[in-house]
Design a protein around this motif. Structure first.
Motif, mmCIF file in Angstrom:
data_model
loop_
_atom_site.group_PDB
_atom_site.id
_atom_site.type_symbol
_atom_site.label_atom_id
_atom_site.label_comp_id
_atom_site.label_asym_id
_atom_site.label_seq_id
_atom_site.Cartn_x
_atom_site.Cartn_y
_atom_site.Cartn_z
ATOM 1 N N SER A 165 0.818 -1.215 0.000
ATOM 2 C CA SER A 165 0.000 0.000 0.000
ATOM 3 C C SER A 165 0.853 1.267 0.000
ATOM 4 O O SER A 165 0.352 2.343 -0.320
ATOM 5 C CB SER A 165 -0.928 0.002 1.220
ATOM 6 O OG SER A 165 -0.186 0.146 2.426
ATOM 7 N N GLN A 166 2.136 1.147 0.351
ATOM 8 C CA GLN A 166 3.001 2.316 0.450
ATOM 9 C C GLN A 166 3.811 2.593 -0.816
ATOM 10 O O GLN A 166 4.568 3.567 -0.862
ATOM 11 C CB GLN A 166 3.967 2.140 1.632
ATOM 12 C CG GLN A 166 3.281 1.903 2.964
ATOM 13 C CD GLN A 166 2.298 3.011 3.312
ATOM 14 O OE1 GLN A 166 2.672 4.182 3.316
ATOM 15 N NE2 GLN A 166 1.053 2.650 3.597
ATOM 16 N N VAL A 167 3.702 1.754 -1.846
ATOM 17 C CA VAL A 167 4.483 1.953 -3.072
ATOM 18 C C VAL A 167 3.536 2.349 -4.199
ATOM 19 O O VAL A 167 2.317 2.105 -4.131
ATOM 20 C CB VAL A 167 5.276 0.680 -3.433
ATOM 21 C CG1 VAL A 167 6.242 0.330 -2.321
ATOM 22 C CG2 VAL A 167 4.340 -0.490 -3.732
ATOM 23 N N PRO A 168 4.058 2.969 -5.264
ATOM 24 C CA PRO A 168 3.176 3.473 -6.322
ATOM 25 C C PRO A 168 2.765 2.401 -7.318
ATOM 26 O O PRO A 168 3.350 1.311 -7.385
ATOM 27 C CB PRO A 168 4.052 4.534 -7.004
ATOM 28 C CG PRO A 168 5.440 4.034 -6.818
ATOM 29 C CD PRO A 168 5.463 3.372 -5.464
ATOM 30 N N GLU A 169 1.745 2.745 -8.100
ATOM 31 C CA GLU A 169 1.295 1.905 -9.205
ATOM 32 C C GLU A 169 2.297 1.999 -10.356
ATOM 33 O O GLU A 169 3.106 2.926 -10.443
ATOM 34 C CB GLU A 169 -0.098 2.366 -9.654
ATOM 35 C CG GLU A 169 -0.686 1.636 -10.843
ATOM 36 C CD GLU A 169 -0.856 0.155 -10.603
ATOM 37 O OE1 GLU A 169 0.090 -0.584 -10.960
ATOM 38 O OE2 GLU A 169 -1.906 -0.274 -10.089
ATOM 39 N N SER A 170 2.268 1.018 -11.243
ATOM 40 C CA SER A 170 3.118 1.048 -12.436
ATOM 41 C C SER A 170 2.753 2.250 -13.305
ATOM 42 O O SER A 170 1.586 2.420 -13.672
ATOM 43 C CB SER A 170 2.929 -0.241 -13.245
ATOM 44 O OG SER A 170 3.340 -0.068 -14.583
ATOM 45 N N PRO A 171 3.731 3.112 -13.660
ATOM 46 C CA PRO A 171 3.408 4.266 -14.521
ATOM 47 C C PRO A 171 2.919 3.851 -15.900
ATOM 48 O O PRO A 171 2.115 4.548 -16.516
ATOM 49 C CB PRO A 171 4.741 5.033 -14.593
ATOM 50 C CG PRO A 171 5.789 4.051 -14.213
ATOM 51 C CD PRO A 171 5.146 3.098 -13.253
ATOM 52 N N ILE A 172 3.389 2.712 -16.394
ATOM 53 C CA ILE A 172 2.940 2.237 -17.704
ATOM 54 C C ILE A 172 1.449 1.914 -17.675
ATOM 55 O O ILE A 172 0.684 2.288 -18.566
ATOM 56 C CB ILE A 172 3.747 0.995 -18.123
ATOM 57 C CG1 ILE A 172 5.224 1.364 -18.316
ATOM 58 C CG2 ILE A 172 3.178 0.397 -19.410
ATOM 59 C CD1 ILE A 172 5.470 2.318 -19.444
ATOM 60 N N TRP A 173 0.997 1.219 -16.616
ATOM 61 C CA TRP A 173 -0.432 0.890 -16.521
ATOM 62 C C TRP A 173 -1.258 2.155 -16.354
ATOM 63 O O TRP A 173 -2.351 2.270 -16.935
ATOM 64 C CB TRP A 173 -0.675 -0.053 -15.340
ATOM 65 C CG TRP A 173 -2.116 -0.454 -15.228
ATOM 66 C CD1 TRP A 173 -2.755 -1.443 -15.913
ATOM 67 C CD2 TRP A 173 -3.108 0.152 -14.391
ATOM 68 N NE1 TRP A 173 -4.086 -1.490 -15.560
ATOM 69 C CE2 TRP A 173 -4.336 -0.526 -14.620
ATOM 70 C CE3 TRP A 173 -3.091 1.186 -13.475
ATOM 71 C CZ2 TRP A 173 -5.513 -0.201 -13.966
ATOM 72 C CZ3 TRP A 173 -4.274 1.525 -12.813
ATOM 73 C CH2 TRP A 173 -5.459 0.831 -13.060
ATOM 74 N N LEU A 174 -0.771 3.120 -15.589
ATOM 75 C CA LEU A 174 -1.514 4.363 -15.391
ATOM 76 C C LEU A 174 -1.694 5.111 -16.706
ATOM 77 O O LEU A 174 -2.760 5.666 -16.974
ATOM 78 C CB LEU A 174 -0.790 5.250 -14.369
ATOM 79 C CG LEU A 174 -0.798 4.742 -12.923
ATOM 80 C CD1 LEU A 174 0.138 5.573 -12.064
ATOM 81 C CD2 LEU A 174 -2.212 4.765 -12.350
ATOM 82 N N ILE A 175 -0.662 5.128 -17.534
ATOM 83 C CA ILE A 175 -0.788 5.767 -18.847
ATOM 84 C C ILE A 175 -1.810 5.028 -19.693
ATOM 85 O O ILE A 175 -2.604 5.641 -20.409
ATOM 86 C CB ILE A 175 0.577 5.809 -19.556
ATOM 87 C CG1 ILE A 175 1.467 6.850 -18.889
ATOM 88 C CG2 ILE A 175 0.428 6.133 -21.028
ATOM 89 C CD1 ILE A 175 2.850 6.938 -19.472
ATOM 90 N N ALA A 176 -1.809 3.696 -19.608
ATOM 91 C CA ALA A 176 -2.776 2.914 -20.381
ATOM 92 C C ALA A 176 -4.212 3.224 -19.982
ATOM 93 O O ALA A 176 -5.131 3.047 -20.777
ATOM 94 C CB ALA A 176 -2.517 1.414 -20.192
ATOM 95 N N GLN A 177 -4.396 3.726 -18.754
ATOM 96 C CA GLN A 177 -5.729 4.119 -18.291
ATOM 97 C C GLN A 177 -6.007 5.599 -18.526
ATOM 98 O O GLN A 177 -7.050 6.104 -18.117
ATOM 99 C CB GLN A 177 -5.868 3.811 -16.799
ATOM 100 C CG GLN A 177 -5.515 2.390 -16.411
ATOM 101 C CD GLN A 177 -6.286 1.360 -17.213
ATOM 102 O OE1 GLN A 177 -7.516 1.416 -17.279
ATOM 103 N NE2 GLN A 177 -5.580 0.423 -17.830
ATOM 104 N N GLY A 178 -5.068 6.307 -19.169
ATOM 105 C CA GLY A 178 -5.246 7.726 -19.421
ATOM 106 C C GLY A 178 -4.983 8.599 -18.215
ATOM 107 O O GLY A 178 -5.333 9.780 -18.215
ATOM 108 N N ARG A 179 -4.365 8.068 -17.183
ATOM 109 C CA ARG A 179 -4.109 8.813 -15.939
ATOM 110 C C ARG A 179 -2.679 9.358 -15.963
ATOM 111 O O ARG A 179 -1.807 8.901 -15.233
ATOM 112 C CB ARG A 179 -4.349 7.908 -14.734
ATOM 113 C CG ARG A 179 -5.790 7.435 -14.615
ATOM 114 C CD ARG A 179 -5.948 6.262 -13.660
ATOM 115 N NE ARG A 179 -5.434 6.566 -12.330
ATOM 116 C CZ ARG A 179 -5.394 5.673 -11.336
ATOM 117 N NH1 ARG A 179 -5.859 4.434 -11.547
ATOM 118 N NH2 ARG A 179 -4.900 6.002 -10.153
#
Length: 563
Positions: free
Chosen positions: A195-209
């Motif tokens: 819970s203390q580490v970030p999400e994958s930036p690649i997946w976030l881009i794939a979601q438009g975030r």
């Protein structure tokens, strides 16, 4: 020194600070690997106590073989489904939620009143192991810098061996029920850490975030201040166009046609002046606020994620209208209108899977996993204590298994420390050769000196464990980096499923094989399988170490012209 040659003073982020958050993120994710290890090996402790036992809970050969192999049998179901779930929930959220069934499974084993409950718990744990594969392998491949990817992804082997060591030590000191109850704490700790580490930036881009992706990348590259990053993105690039330290992440994942958000336009529109300056080896203009150069590097990496690498040919705005959702979500997960009709999701996915850049690494990893599954360790693992006792070693089989866990840990450390220098191909072939020799010699020893109590078989078992820990990790490194982003979740899940299918068959048939071929014949069979694996790797395993994800994709696609 003149004013024209003076440079602003900046405080750079150290390399240690840049690497540390990636290590912490991988460490949190690797706690899931410990849970995976415990789920697969708890049956070893249970079988050692209840196989042909006079206690209330007892198993014959048939029940023991099913119980020991059941996690491998259930895993493929979760593994294939996880490829779709991880694209929907994301890597981080998936890694957090799978700790719940791990916790329930351990509690069920600890309190099981009957054999039926033990089997139900193993079904739950095996399926959860399957759901673990896609999110953890995708996360490993997407958060690390290319030069750190093999080392950090390979650290999973150390956590696997740590889990094995902890489990066997607890199993030697107490009962399997107490052991299962103690390790039930680990999923709770794991969920808190992730819970203390970030999400994958690649997946976030794939979601438009995009904003969330920028924040994630700033965290992963040294806790770079987001406000400073925003200032950098509105000024000049301050970076040489041929900088090799910040790779084009999106290009590596076949996402070079992403349309950037307006927030990056000011930063991206300054590329022409930057290109001219860097081509002439001229000094670039500095930012007015003397921003940390590491922040500029993060900005450049985010710019590269947006698909605007200055080394790439310029694509017109009209051609850039294909968004990441079209590239990924629409292609893979939704039906697409073509030639007047709708293509089913199944047909679309099959077309992606049979492309060379996916099919070739899938064949390689599936074959490698299959050889590994029948190469010895997966076969004997559920019955490890009994197998070691069969060789009449001077110490009990339970403590011999601890010694094997220690040497397995050392093998994992050696693999991580040498993979960058020796490469995956050399490590894979040398470890397979040692496994083959160890199995053949164990067979010879059992045939000639079966009734003698010496240290020789224990030495051979520890050597086998050392080499096997290296051999077993190489295909997982390939899974983490060999597949394109569009098919990484599903293809990685399929590859992982093949590993557990082979391991299920090997574990389920071991007792029958041992009865038919005797113990020495079984180990000779393992030696032959490893010899065949060596030949397979010699002819078909390319070297991927030191290559970017884009270069690996081109390697498997057969694009020899790609630089």
């Amino acid at each position: 020194m003149t004013a024209n040659t003076q440079r602003p003073q900046t405080n750079t982020v150290s390399r240690f600070r840049e690497v540390l958050p990636q290590v912490l993120a991988m460490g949190a994710a690797n706690m899931v690997v410990i849970n995976l290890t415990l789920a697969l090996l708890l049956s070893t402790l249970v079988i050692a106590e209840v196989h042909h036992s006079d206690a209330e809970l007892s198993m014959d050969d048939t029940l023991a073989s099913w119980f020991g192999s059941l996690p491998f049998f259930c895993q493929p179901v979760g593994s294939i489904l996880s490829g779709f779930v991880v694209q929907w929930l994301g890597r981080k959220r998936s890694l957090m939620l799978i700790n719940i069934p791990y916790f329930v499974g351990y509690v069920l084993i600890s309190t099981a009143p009957s054999i039926t409950v033990l089997f139900l718990a193993n079904v739950l744990l095996g399926t959860t192991v399957g759901f673990t594969e896609a999110p953890i392998n995708s996360y490993f491949g997407e958060i690390c810098q290319p030069e750190l990817r093999s080392i950090l992804a390979g650290s999973a082997a150390i956590f696997y061996q740590v889990g094995m060591f902890v489990l066997f030590v607890l199993g030697s000191l107490t009962t399997w029920r107490v052991t299962a109850g103690v390790v039930a704490v680990i999923p709770v700790v794991t969920m808190i850490m992730i819970s203390q580490v970030p999400e994958s930036p690649i997946w976030l881009i794939a979601q438009g975030r995009l904003k969330d992706a920028e924040t994630s990348l700033c965290w992963l590259r040294g806790w770079v201040d987001r406000g400073a990053y925003d200032r950098v993105t509105t000024k000049s690039a301050q970076k040489r166009a041929d900088d090799r330290e910040t790779k084009n992440l999106l290009e590596e994942h076949n996402m070079s046609e992403y349309k950037p958000s307006p927030e990056l336009n000011g930063f991206l529109s300054d590329n022409q002046a930057t290109k001219q300056a860097t081509s002439d080896n001229a000094q670039l203009p500095s930012c007015e606020d003397n921003t940390d150069p590491t922040m500029r590097e993060v900005a450049l990496e985010m710019k590269n994620i947006a698909g605007h690498d200055e080394n790439q040919r310029m694509i017109s705005p009209v051609d850039k209208q294909i968004t990441i959702e079209k590239e990924l979500s629409t292609e893979v997960f939704t039906a697409e209108v073509s030639d007047g009709g709708r293509k089913s999701k199944f047909v679309t996915m099959v077309k992606l899977l049979v492309q060379p850049e996916t099919l070739r690494p899938l064949f390689l990893t599936v074959s490698f996993f299959s050889f590994y599954g029948f190469g010895g360790m997966p076969s004997i693992r559920p019955f490890l204590v009994e197998v070691i006792d069969n060789f009449h070693t001077p110490i009990k089989g339970s403590w011999s298994s601890v010694a094997m866990a220690v040497t397995g840990f050392l093998g994992s450390v050696v693999m991580i420390g040498s993979v960058n220098r020796l490469g995956k191909r050399s490590l894979a072939m040398s470890s397979v050769a040692v496994c083959a020799l160890s199995c053949l010699l164990l067979g010879v020893y059992d045939y000639l000196f079966v009734d003698r109590a010496t240290w020789v078989p224990l030495v051979l078992f520890t050597v086998f464990s050392f080499a096997n820990s290296i051999q077993g990790q190489i295909p997982w490194l390939l899974v983490a980096e060999a597949f394109p982003f569009r098919t990484r979740g599903l293809a990685g899940g399929m590859a992982a499923a093949s590993n557990y299918i082979a391991s299920f068959i090997a574990a389920k048939t071991f007792l029958s094989t041992e009865h038919s071929l005797q113990m020495y014949g079984s180990f000779w069979f393992f030696g032959v399988v490893n010899c065949l694996c060596f030949a397979f790797l010699y002819f078909l395993l390319p070297e991927t170490e030191g290559k970017s994800l884009e270069e690996i994709e081109h390697l498997f696609a057969g694009n020899k012209d790609h630089k």
